[in-house]
Design a protein around this motif. Structure first.
Motif, PDB file in Angstrom:
ATOM      1  N   ARG A 113       0.838  -1.207   0.000  1.00 50.88           N
ATOM      2  CA  ARG A 113       0.000   0.000   0.000  1.00 50.88           C
ATOM      3  C   ARG A 113       0.872   1.255   0.000  1.00 50.88           C
ATOM      4  O   ARG A 113       0.402   2.338   0.325  1.00 50.88           O
ATOM      5  N   ALA A 114       2.136   1.088  -0.373  1.00 53.07           N
ATOM      6  CA  ALA A 114       3.065   2.209  -0.406  1.00 53.07           C
ATOM      7  C   ALA A 114       2.754   3.117  -1.595  1.00 53.07           C
ATOM      8  O   ALA A 114       2.155   2.698  -2.586  1.00 53.07           O
ATOM      9  N   ASP A 115       3.178   4.354  -1.488  1.00 51.94           N
ATOM     10  CA  ASP A 115       3.017   5.286  -2.604  1.00 51.94           C
ATOM     11  C   ASP A 115       3.935   4.933  -3.769  1.00 51.94           C
ATOM     12  O   ASP A 115       3.614   5.203  -4.924  1.00 51.94           O
ATOM     13  N   LEU A 116       5.082   4.347  -3.444  1.00 48.97           N
ATOM     14  CA  LEU A 116       6.058   3.989  -4.473  1.00 48.97           C
ATOM     15  C   LEU A 116       6.689   2.659  -4.123  1.00 48.97           C
ATOM     16  O   LEU A 116       7.068   2.422  -2.972  1.00 48.97           O
ATOM     17  N   PHE A 117       6.813   1.793  -5.121  1.00 43.95           N
ATOM     18  CA  PHE A 117       7.494   0.513  -4.952  1.00 43.95           C
ATOM     19  C   PHE A 117       8.635   0.454  -5.964  1.00 43.95           C
ATOM     20  O   PHE A 117       8.400   0.579  -7.163  1.00 43.95           O
ATOM     21  N   VAL A 118       9.848   0.272  -5.467  1.00 45.32           N
ATOM     22  CA  VAL A 118      11.043   0.218  -6.314  1.00 45.32           C
ATOM     23  C   VAL A 118      11.579  -1.208  -6.307  1.00 45.32           C
ATOM     24  O   VAL A 118      11.880  -1.758  -5.246  1.00 45.32           O
ATOM     25  N   LEU A 119      11.686  -1.805  -7.489  1.00 45.29           N
ATOM     26  CA  LEU A 119      12.249  -3.151  -7.606  1.00 45.29           C
ATOM     27  C   LEU A 119      13.519  -3.049  -8.443  1.00 45.29           C
ATOM     28  O   LEU A 119      13.496  -2.532  -9.554  1.00 45.29           O
ATOM     29  N   GLU A 120      14.625  -3.516  -7.879  1.00 44.65           N
ATOM     30  CA  GLU A 120      15.911  -3.433  -8.574  1.00 44.65           C
ATOM     31  C   GLU A 120      16.322  -4.780  -9.132  1.00 44.65           C
ATOM     32  O   GLU A 120      16.247  -5.804  -8.451  1.00 44.65           O
ATOM     33  N   GLY A 121      16.778  -4.776 -10.368  1.00 44.99           N
ATOM     34  CA  GLY A 121      17.236  -5.993 -11.008  1.00 44.99           C
ATOM     35  C   GLY A 121      18.678  -6.324 -10.663  1.00 44.99           C
ATOM     36  O   GLY A 121      19.275  -5.767  -9.736  1.00 44.99           O
ATOM     37  N   VAL A 122      19.256  -7.245 -11.435  1.00 46.63           N
ATOM     38  CA  VAL A 122      20.630  -7.704 -11.218  1.00 46.63           C
ATOM     39  C   VAL A 122      21.411  -7.546 -12.514  1.00 46.63           C
ATOM     40  O   VAL A 122      20.947  -7.961 -13.576  1.00 46.63           O
ATOM     41  N   GLY A 123      22.603  -6.937 -12.451  1.00 44.05           N
ATOM     42  CA  GLY A 123      23.427  -6.806 -13.641  1.00 44.05           C
ATOM     43  C   GLY A 123      22.746  -5.963 -14.700  1.00 44.05           C
ATOM     44  O   GLY A 123      21.966  -5.053 -14.418  1.00 44.05           O
ATOM     45  N   GLY A 124      23.020  -6.280 -15.955  1.00 46.16           N
ATOM     46  CA  GLY A 124      22.407  -5.575 -17.065  1.00 46.16           C
ATOM     47  C   GLY A 124      21.034  -6.119 -17.385  1.00 46.16           C
ATOM     48  O   GLY A 124      20.639  -7.194 -16.923  1.00 46.16           O
ATOM     49  N   GLY A 132      17.371 -19.873 -17.492  1.00 46.37           N
ATOM     50  CA  GLY A 132      16.710 -19.637 -18.762  1.00 46.37           C
ATOM     51  C   GLY A 132      16.002 -18.310 -18.877  1.00 46.37           C
ATOM     52  O   GLY A 132      15.181 -18.114 -19.787  1.00 46.37           O
ATOM     53  N   ALA A 133      16.276 -17.369 -17.991  1.00 46.31           N
ATOM     54  CA  ALA A 133      15.553 -16.091 -17.994  1.00 46.31           C
ATOM     55  C   ALA A 133      16.507 -14.937 -17.692  1.00 46.31           C
ATOM     56  O   ALA A 133      17.504 -15.091 -16.988  1.00 46.31           O
ATOM     57  N   THR A 134      16.174 -13.773 -18.216  1.00 43.93           N
ATOM     58  CA  THR A 134      16.964 -12.566 -18.004  1.00 43.93           C
ATOM     59  C   THR A 134      16.225 -11.589 -17.088  1.00 43.93           C
ATOM     60  O   THR A 134      15.060 -11.810 -16.731  1.00 43.93           O
ATOM     61  N   GLY A 135      16.895 -10.489 -16.762  1.00 36.59           N
ATOM     62  CA  GLY A 135      16.234  -9.447 -15.986  1.00 36.59           C
ATOM     63  C   GLY A 135      15.024  -8.896 -16.701  1.00 36.59           C
ATOM     64  O   GLY A 135      14.004  -8.572 -16.080  1.00 36.59           O
ATOM     65  N   LEU A 136      15.102  -8.800 -18.032  1.00 36.86           N
ATOM     66  CA  LEU A 136      13.965  -8.322 -18.814  1.00 36.86           C
ATOM     67  C   LEU A 136      12.770  -9.259 -18.682  1.00 36.86           C
ATOM     68  O   LEU A 136      11.618  -8.811 -18.636  1.00 36.86           O
ATOM     69  N   ASP A 137      13.028 -10.544 -18.595  1.00 35.61           N
ATOM     70  CA  ASP A 137      11.927 -11.504 -18.438  1.00 35.61           C
ATOM     71  C   ASP A 137      11.186 -11.297 -17.123  1.00 35.61           C
ATOM     72  O   ASP A 137       9.958 -11.404 -17.067  1.00 35.61           O
ATOM     73  N   LEU A 138      11.923 -10.987 -16.061  1.00 31.55           N
ATOM     74  CA  LEU A 138      11.268 -10.707 -14.776  1.00 31.55           C
ATOM     75  C   LEU A 138      10.444  -9.428 -14.872  1.00 31.55           C
ATOM     76  O   LEU A 138       9.303  -9.373 -14.419  1.00 31.55           O
ATOM     77  N   MET A 139      11.008  -8.386 -15.463  1.00 32.53           N
ATOM     78  CA  MET A 139      10.293  -7.130 -15.625  1.00 32.53           C
ATOM     79  C   MET A 139       8.997  -7.332 -16.403  1.00 32.53           C
ATOM     80  O   MET A 139       7.932  -6.829 -16.034  1.00 32.53           O
ATOM     81  N   ALA A 140       9.091  -8.081 -17.511  1.00 36.91           N
ATOM     82  CA  ALA A 140       7.921  -8.307 -18.348  1.00 36.91           C
ATOM     83  C   ALA A 140       6.869  -9.137 -17.629  1.00 36.91           C
ATOM     84  O   ALA A 140       5.670  -8.874 -17.753  1.00 36.91           O
ATOM     85  N   ALA A 141       7.314 -10.135 -16.883  1.00 34.86           N
ATOM     86  CA  ALA A 141       6.365 -10.982 -16.157  1.00 34.86           C
ATOM     87  C   ALA A 141       5.589 -10.191 -15.114  1.00 34.86           C
ATOM     88  O   ALA A 141       4.415 -10.486 -14.834  1.00 34.86           O
ATOM     89  N   LEU A 142       6.220  -9.176 -14.542  1.00 35.30           N
ATOM     90  CA  LEU A 142       5.581  -8.346 -13.526  1.00 35.30           C
ATOM     91  C   LEU A 142       4.877  -7.132 -14.131  1.00 35.30           C
ATOM     92  O   LEU A 142       4.189  -6.392 -13.420  1.00 35.30           O
ATOM     93  N   ASN A 143       5.055  -6.910 -15.429  1.00 37.19           N
ATOM     94  CA  ASN A 143       4.428  -5.782 -16.132  1.00 37.19           C
ATOM     95  C   ASN A 143       4.785  -4.450 -15.490  1.00 37.19           C
ATOM     96  O   ASN A 143       3.934  -3.609 -15.215  1.00 37.19           O
ATOM     97  N   LEU A 144       6.089  -4.251 -15.267  1.00 40.12           N
ATOM     98  CA  LEU A 144       6.556  -3.027 -14.630  1.00 40.12           C
ATOM     99  C   LEU A 144       7.231  -2.096 -15.634  1.00 40.12           C
ATOM    100  O   LEU A 144       7.932  -2.560 -16.538  1.00 40.12           O
ATOM    101  N   PRO A 145       7.059  -0.796 -15.493  1.00 43.04           N
ATOM    102  CA  PRO A 145       7.817   0.145 -16.308  1.00 43.04           C
ATOM    103  C   PRO A 145       9.263   0.181 -15.838  1.00 43.04           C
ATOM    104  O   PRO A 145       9.554  -0.127 -14.682  1.00 43.04           O
ATOM    105  N   ALA A 146      10.144   0.578 -16.732  1.00 43.46           N
ATOM    106  CA  ALA A 146      11.572   0.589 -16.422  1.00 43.46           C
ATOM    107  C   ALA A 146      12.075   1.993 -16.143  1.00 43.46           C
ATOM    108  O   ALA A 146      11.625   2.967 -16.740  1.00 43.46           O
TER     109      ALA A 146
END
Length: 235
Positions: A113-124, A132-146
């Motif tokens: 219920r926070a005003d902002l949620f920041v999720l940080e990836g790993v590496g590039g 079998g998955a990249t940082g982009l795959d996690l971002m896409a699965a969660l439908n988050l803007p970058a």
């Protein structure tokens, strides 16, 4: 429900993702906003001395104690070797499937219920993050803007613009590109590098993040992230 959330991704490893994430968190807290953060996976992690690790720095920015409980909430998947997480996991006889990571992150995002949620990836952005998955795959699965963090080293402009094109090709929203200053004395001119990224980034905002001095850029990044709210119930 969280008002806004963002995935802090890097164009390369060690470009300043945690530096940018922490500055964004502090800007939000200074503005009176509630913030949560998550870095689900970390490699190169030393359990005996993790105060200056990425999870430790994120906890400091949040104003939370460096306790084992807080560490488990921040980064449940931790590996000792400073390698891509699947490689580091293999050295420890462990596997690292993507599905449990996505499930964990999605549950935390949906419950926040926070005003902002920041999720940080790993590496590039395209670094292997799980089996079998990249940082982009996690971002896409969660439908988050970058919030894409680029570096200031020689060659960083190409890396940053390539990562930006990959995000666009995958249909991922990009709040902004943050060019993080390189501390090495032989790095190209910082202002010129950021200006060149902006020339080629099109409509995507480009912010310059000096390592020392003003943090006005973090306030601008916060405003841009706030313009890309996500309905987390659909994650």
């Amino acid at each position: 429900m969280t008002a806004a959330c963002v995935f802090v991704a890097g164009s390369h490893t060690d470009v300043g993702k945690t530096f940018v994430a922490c500055a964004l968190i502090r800007a939000a807290r200074t503005a009176g906003l509630s913030v949560e953060a998550l870095k689900p996976i970390a490699s190169g992690f030393a359990p005996a001395d993790w105060a200056d690790s990425d999870p430790g720095r994120l906890l400091d920015a949040l104003g939370r104690p460096r306790s084992d409980d807080e560490l488990d909430r921040m980064t449940p998947w931790r590996f000792a070797a400073p390698l891509a997480p699947p490689m580091a996991a293999t050295l420890e006889g462990r596997t690292l499937p993507l599905a449990p990571v996505v499930e964990f992150c999605a549950e935390r995002l949906a419950a926040s219920r926070a005003d902002l949620f920041v999720l940080e990836g790993v590496g590039g952005l395209m670094s292997p993050l799980a089996d079998g998955a990249t940082g982009l795959d996690l971002m896409a699965a969660l439908n988050l803007p970058a919030l894409l963090v680029g570096g200031g080293y020689l060659g960083a402009i190409s890396h940053t613009l390539t990562a930006l094109e990959v995000l666009r090709a995958r249909g991922q929203a990009v709040a902004a590109v943050v060019v993080s200053q390189d501390a090495r004395p032989d790095a190209p001119d910082f202002a010129e590098s950021a200006a060149l990224v902006a020339v080629h980034a099109g409509a995507t905002p480009v912010l310059s993040a000096p390592r020392y001095g003003t943090t006005d850029w973090a306030d601008k990044a916060l405003a841009l992230v706030g313009d890309l709210p996500r309905v987390l119930a659909t994650v």
